[in-house]
Design a protein around this motif. Structure first.
Motif, PDB file in Angstrom:
ATOM      1  N   THR A 166       0.865  -1.179   0.000  1.00  0.00           N
ATOM      2  CA  THR A 166       0.000   0.000   0.000  1.00  0.00           C
ATOM      3  C   THR A 166       0.902   1.230   0.000  1.00  0.00           C
ATOM      4  N   ASP A 167       0.293   2.407   0.088  1.00  0.00           N
ATOM      5  CA  ASP A 167       1.087   3.632   0.132  1.00  0.00           C
ATOM      6  C   ASP A 167       0.925   4.308   1.483  1.00  0.00           C
ATOM      7  N   SER A 168       1.750   5.307   1.740  1.00  0.00           N
ATOM      8  CA  SER A 168       1.812   5.904   3.064  1.00  0.00           C
ATOM      9  C   SER A 168       0.580   6.714   3.438  1.00  0.00           C
ATOM     10  N   THR A 169      -0.283   7.046   2.469  1.00  0.00           N
ATOM     11  CA  THR A 169      -1.514   7.751   2.827  1.00  0.00           C
ATOM     12  C   THR A 169      -2.482   6.855   3.584  1.00  0.00           C
ATOM     13  N   SER A 170      -2.219   5.554   3.629  1.00  0.00           N
ATOM     14  CA  SER A 170      -3.093   4.602   4.304  1.00  0.00           C
ATOM     15  C   SER A 170      -3.055   4.749   5.826  1.00  0.00           C
ATOM     16  N   SER A 171      -2.122   5.547   6.324  1.00  0.00           N
ATOM     17  CA  SER A 171      -2.024   5.842   7.759  1.00  0.00           C
ATOM     18  C   SER A 171      -1.731   4.617   8.615  1.00  0.00           C
ATOM     19  N   LEU A 172      -1.127   3.591   8.031  1.00  0.00           N
ATOM     20  CA  LEU A 172      -0.729   2.422   8.830  1.00  0.00           C
ATOM     21  C   LEU A 172       0.527   2.767   9.622  1.00  0.00           C
ATOM     22  N   SER A 173       0.516   2.463  10.897  1.00  0.00           N
ATOM     23  CA  SER A 173       1.730   2.648  11.681  1.00  0.00           C
ATOM     24  C   SER A 173       2.747   1.598  11.266  1.00  0.00           C
ATOM     25  N   ARG A 174       3.998   1.868  11.567  1.00  0.00           N
ATOM     26  CA  ARG A 174       5.047   0.904  11.222  1.00  0.00           C
ATOM     27  C   ARG A 174       4.801  -0.438  11.912  1.00  0.00           C
ATOM     28  N   GLU A 175       4.310  -0.361  13.157  1.00  0.00           N
ATOM     29  CA  GLU A 175       4.051  -1.595  13.914  1.00  0.00           C
ATOM     30  C   GLU A 175       2.913  -2.395  13.279  1.00  0.00           C
ATOM     31  N   ASP A 176       1.837  -1.704  12.885  1.00  0.00           N
ATOM     32  CA  ASP A 176       0.712  -2.400  12.265  1.00  0.00           C
ATOM     33  C   ASP A 176       1.120  -3.011  10.929  1.00  0.00           C
ATOM     34  N   ALA A 177       1.873  -2.264  10.134  1.00  0.00           N
ATOM     35  CA  ALA A 177       2.301  -2.766   8.830  1.00  0.00           C
ATOM     36  C   ALA A 177       3.183  -4.003   8.984  1.00  0.00           C
ATOM     37  N   GLU A 178       4.092  -3.976   9.949  1.00  0.00           N
ATOM     38  CA  GLU A 178       4.974  -5.127  10.162  1.00  0.00           C
ATOM     39  C   GLU A 178       4.174  -6.332  10.659  1.00  0.00           C
ATOM     40  N   ARG A 179       3.238  -6.090  11.573  1.00  0.00           N
ATOM     41  CA  ARG A 179       2.454  -7.198  12.108  1.00  0.00           C
ATOM     42  C   ARG A 179       1.598  -7.857  11.021  1.00  0.00           C
ATOM     43  N   GLU A 180       1.026  -7.027  10.142  1.00  0.00           N
ATOM     44  CA  GLU A 180       0.157  -7.547   9.085  1.00  0.00           C
ATOM     45  C   GLU A 180       0.935  -7.960   7.830  1.00  0.00           C
ATOM     46  N   ARG A 181       2.256  -7.736   7.863  1.00  0.00           N
ATOM     47  CA  ARG A 181       3.115  -8.035   6.711  1.00  0.00           C
ATOM     48  C   ARG A 181       2.636  -7.290   5.456  1.00  0.00           C
ATOM     49  N   ALA A 236      -7.459 -11.779   4.421  1.00  0.00           N
ATOM     50  CA  ALA A 236      -7.839 -12.756   3.398  1.00  0.00           C
ATOM     51  C   ALA A 236      -6.656 -13.629   3.011  1.00  0.00           C
ATOM     52  N   ARG A 237      -5.492 -13.009   2.853  1.00  0.00           N
ATOM     53  CA  ARG A 237      -4.280 -13.776   2.532  1.00  0.00           C
ATOM     54  C   ARG A 237      -3.986 -14.798   3.625  1.00  0.00           C
ATOM     55  N   ASP A 238      -4.050 -14.365   4.887  1.00  0.00           N
ATOM     56  CA  ASP A 238      -3.712 -15.246   5.993  1.00  0.00           C
ATOM     57  C   ASP A 238      -4.745 -16.356   6.169  1.00  0.00           C
ATOM     58  N   ALA A 239      -5.952 -16.117   5.621  1.00  0.00           N
ATOM     59  CA  ALA A 239      -6.988 -17.146   5.679  1.00  0.00           C
ATOM     60  C   ALA A 239      -6.893 -18.126   4.517  1.00  0.00           C
ATOM     61  N   GLY A 240      -5.914 -17.910   3.637  1.00  0.00           N
ATOM     62  CA  GLY A 240      -5.674 -18.853   2.556  1.00  0.00           C
ATOM     63  C   GLY A 240      -6.216 -18.454   1.202  1.00  0.00           C
ATOM     64  N   ALA A 241      -6.709 -17.205   1.058  1.00  0.00           N
ATOM     65  CA  ALA A 241      -7.250 -16.782  -0.230  1.00  0.00           C
ATOM     66  C   ALA A 241      -6.149 -16.663  -1.274  1.00  0.00           C
ATOM     67  N   ASP A 242      -6.532 -16.849  -2.536  1.00  0.00           N
ATOM     68  CA  ASP A 242      -5.577 -16.632  -3.618  1.00  0.00           C
ATOM     69  C   ASP A 242      -5.512 -15.140  -3.923  1.00  0.00           C
ATOM     70  N   ALA A 243      -4.691 -14.765  -4.910  1.00  0.00           N
ATOM     71  CA  ALA A 243      -4.491 -13.345  -5.196  1.00  0.00           C
ATOM     72  C   ALA A 243      -5.796 -12.652  -5.568  1.00  0.00           C
ATOM     73  N   ALA A 244      -6.637 -13.341  -6.322  1.00  0.00           N
ATOM     74  CA  ALA A 244      -7.916 -12.749  -6.713  1.00  0.00           C
ATOM     75  C   ALA A 244      -8.801 -12.510  -5.497  1.00  0.00           C
ATOM     76  N   GLY A 245      -8.784 -13.452  -4.566  1.00  0.00           N
ATOM     77  CA  GLY A 245      -9.578 -13.301  -3.345  1.00  0.00           C
ATOM     78  C   GLY A 245      -9.054 -12.187  -2.460  1.00  0.00           C
ATOM     79  N   VAL A 246      -7.735 -12.071  -2.387  1.00  0.00           N
ATOM     80  CA  VAL A 246      -7.117 -11.006  -1.594  1.00  0.00           C
ATOM     81  C   VAL A 246      -7.470  -9.644  -2.190  1.00  0.00           C
ATOM     82  N   ALA A 247      -7.375  -9.546  -3.499  1.00  0.00           N
ATOM     83  CA  ALA A 247      -7.703  -8.294  -4.175  1.00  0.00           C
ATOM     84  C   ALA A 247      -9.171  -7.939  -3.986  1.00  0.00           C
ATOM     85  N   ASP A 248     -10.025  -8.938  -4.054  1.00  0.00           N
ATOM     86  CA  ASP A 248     -11.461  -8.683  -3.896  1.00  0.00           C
ATOM     87  C   ASP A 248     -11.783  -8.203  -2.488  1.00  0.00           C
TER      88      ASP A 248
END
Length: 279
Positions: free
Chosen positions: A6-21, A131-143
């Motif tokens: 994602t991009d930095s306008t998403s307001s994710l903290s560094r800790e949240d981004a690292e935790r969510e990969r 969605a990724r961590d639940a096993g979705a494929d790329a299309a599912g993650v994007a959706d």
């Protein structure tokens, strides 16, 4: 492995981004003649001070080369596909840069327009990670990311439309009307654009209306929701809004964050927003 960008306008903290990969690509912020990197060497306080002193402030999207460098690094680390989620293409060329880079990437990249700004884009990236961590494929993650962005409600209170007018984010006519009537505008995001929602006479009434609209949006979510409050140089008011929302929605607390520098450059000091994303 599916990588999420994602991009930095998403307001994710560094800790949240690292935790969510989630990999965050920064925008550039220009204050006067100086160029800064969002999330690294520029703060929202610097933006508020510059705007208050009439120092020119603008933003610049990441280049396609920067995105391609990120995509290739993720591919080298084992990513077999990438989902790249960004702020509204109606308000920034960031998505365009990502799309150009995706065409040259050595692994498939799906670029998603969140149609949102701020934490709503962060929530969309978070849904993609779930969605990724639940096993979705790329299309599912994007959706998952696409649906989160499209279903989000972003409500913004601004002291004046002047900063949005300067950045071309709302029409000059809307800014002039707001100034002439001395109103406090409540804005929302519709089809990827910042649009006026209501006009209220005072800040107190505007924030009360903002809370009412946020509660209505949250209560309409059948399966729960994520909610966040953001501000620029308006911590006391934002904290008060979050406290009242938590009480009305039966939550212990609601997170309050300062909006990122790139968005702050366009909304101006005193902005307070509430974002609701259905689960």
């Amino acid at each position: 492995m599916i990588a999420i960008v994602t991009d930095s306008t998403s307001s994710l903290s560094r800790e949240d981004a690292e935790r969510e990969r989630i990999t965050v690509v920064p925008l550039q912020v220009i204050i006067g003649a100086d160029v800064y990197t969002e999330g690294e060497d520029v703060t929202s306080e610097m933006i508020a001070d510059a705007l208050g002193s009439f120092v020119p402030v603008s933003t610049s999207r990441p280049t396609p080369d920067h995105f391609l460098e990120v995509y290739e690094r993720l591919a080298a680390e084992g990513a077999e596909a990438i989902v790249s989620i960004h702020l509204s293409a109606q308000m920034s060329g960031t998505l365009d840069s990502a799309v150009l880079a995706a065409k040259q990437s050595s692994v498939p990249v799906t670029c998603i327009d969140s149609t949102q700004v701020g934490i709503a884009t962060g929530f969309a990236a978070g849904r993609a990670a779930q969605a990724r961590d639940a096993g979705a494929d790329a299309a599912g993650v994007a959706d998952a990311a696409r649906r989160a962005g499209e279903s989000s409600t972003a409500l913004l209170y601004v002291d004046t439309l002047e900063y949005l007018r300067r950045g071309g984010r709302v029409g000059a006519a809307a800014a002039l009307i707001g100034s002439a009537l001395a109103v406090k505008p409540i804005l929302t995001i519709a089809d990827g654009l910042v649009v006026p929602l209501e006009r209220v006479r005072t800040q107190t009434k505007a924030l009360a209306r903002l809370e009412t609209l946020a509660v209505e949006s949250a209560q309409a979510c059948e399966n729960g929701f994520d909610i966040g409050v953001q501000h620029l140089a308006g911590l006391p008011a934002a904290t008060a809004v979050a406290g009242r929302l938590a009480e009305k929605l039966g939550r212990e607390s609601i997170p309050v964050d300062e909006v990122g520098a790139a968005i702050g450059a366009h909304v101006g000091p005193g902005m307070i927003s509430v974002t609701v994303t259905p689960r």
